[in-house]
Design a protein around this motif. Structure first.
Motif: not given
Length: 366
Positions: A144-147, A171-173
């Protein structure tokens, strides 16, 4: 609302040990944390439908390699501290906690912070079964690019200087990778709280009712135990619609802790009937199962190895060469899946560590 009791602790972890797929933490640790939660306060399990769509829920999770090969320490106050750190740094009101997965201890991960902070346990999971990294339990947020998430963690032995507390945003990643490296520095296993998300999001992307599924499976197993291992296996098969892939003797277990990826990596081979060889590939948990070189089980299937004599679900470190085991599988079609299963970005590091393809087999039946 359901007030959880000491029987529910035992049932949740008994069922969670099957969903653990060779990992999912430590059973005794889960018992200690679950019973502690029940002791200090009422532990309230609520469905998503009992909450408002804009209510915020946080995932409580243990991060690291669960095979018992590292010098870790994670106490009840670490679960509470991680939750409190997130709440203190989050600009919003948290109503409760969920777990990222079922497992030998992770099925009770959210109970202690919920009890200590007088919040609720929400009947939803990031994944029905245990998995090797938080990315799989992020319910589709990895790409998700926004979360932008916030994650907090606590754990490690204070007397050796390895205790770590941290709060991270991003970013979660990326945050998932940072926490896994920090877990390694703390001794290999620590407590975290992550991903404040709305109930509306969870209704669409989580495993709704995942806690209840583990408790019900555990209740069926516990009811059957007085009648012996065969009755237990029948109860598991009936409750899950699972299958026995093979029964035989362990001929190899080369699973070892890899500091580079902070995973327990390797495979376990079982000599089964009529000369067949079953190979279960582990990255903390069993992620793939081959029979004579042909893929017969693959994440997100539940892949569990039981001790034949006791029907105890085994972690990778509990499996010994010469041991008689039962290799079991629940096909992915027989339980709900979270959005994280579908994210291709979650798979490459696990595939590289194991040297096999996983993602290409995920939905090969669709």
């Amino acid at each position: 609302m359901r007030i959880l009791n000491h029987d529910d602790v035992l049932a949740a972890l008994t069922g969670g040990s099957i969903y653990a797929s060779g990992g999912g933490g430590f059973y005794e640790h889960g018992l200690a944390m679950g019973h502690a939660a029940i002791t200090i306060n009422k532990v309230k399990l609520v469905s998503l439908d009992e909450l408002n769509d804009d209510d915020i829920v946080v995932t409580a999770a243990a991060i690291g390699a669960p095979a018992g090969t590292t010098d870790w320490e994670m106490t009840g106050r670490d679960y509470i501290k991680a939750a409190q750190l997130l709440i203190d740094h989050y600009d919003g009101k948290v109503v409760g906690f969920m777990a990222g997965q079922n497992g030998k201890s992770s099925s009770t991960n959210g109970w202690l912070p919920a009890a200590a902070l007088d919040l609720v346990v929400v009947d939803a999971l990031g994944d029905i079964r245990a998995h090797p990294s938080g990315k799989f339990g992020n319910m589709g947020l990895t790409s998700d690019e926004h979360y932008q998430t916030i994650e907090a963690a606590s754990g490690g032995k204070r007397e050796t200087g390895s205790h770590i507390e941290l709060v991270i945003t991003g970013k979660p990643e990326k945050t998932s990778e940072v926490l896994r490296k920090a877990s390694d520095l703390s001794g290999g296993f620590f407590a975290s709280a992550r991903n404040p998300l709305t109930v509306e999001f969870l209704k669409k992307n989580s495993v709704v009712g995942g806690y209840t599924l583990a408790i019900e499976l555990g209740e069926a197993v516990l009811k059957a135990q007085p009648d012996g291992p065969e009755a237990v296996l029948d109860a598991i098969l009936n409750q899950t619609n699972g299958e026995v892939v093979g029964t035989g003797k362990v001929i190899e277990n080369n699973v070892k802790y890899s500091e580079e990826g902070t995973y327990d990596i390797g495979h376990i081979k079982v000599q089964a009937a009529r000369g067949s060889v079953l190979t279960a590939y582990a990255a903390n948990e069993f992620m793939a199962l081959d029979k004579d070189g042909k893929r017969v089980g693959n994440y997100p299937d539940v892949i569990t190895i039981f001790d034949k004599a006791t029907l105890k679900p085994l972690t990778t470190s509990e499996i010994s060469v010469g041991q008689e085991v039962i290799v079991f599988k629940i096909d992915r079609s027989n339980f709900p899946l979270s959005a994280g299963v579908y994210e291709k970005a979650n798979y490459p590091e696990i595939e590289e560590a194991l040297g096999i393809d996983i993602y290409d087999h995920v939905f090969d039946k669709q």
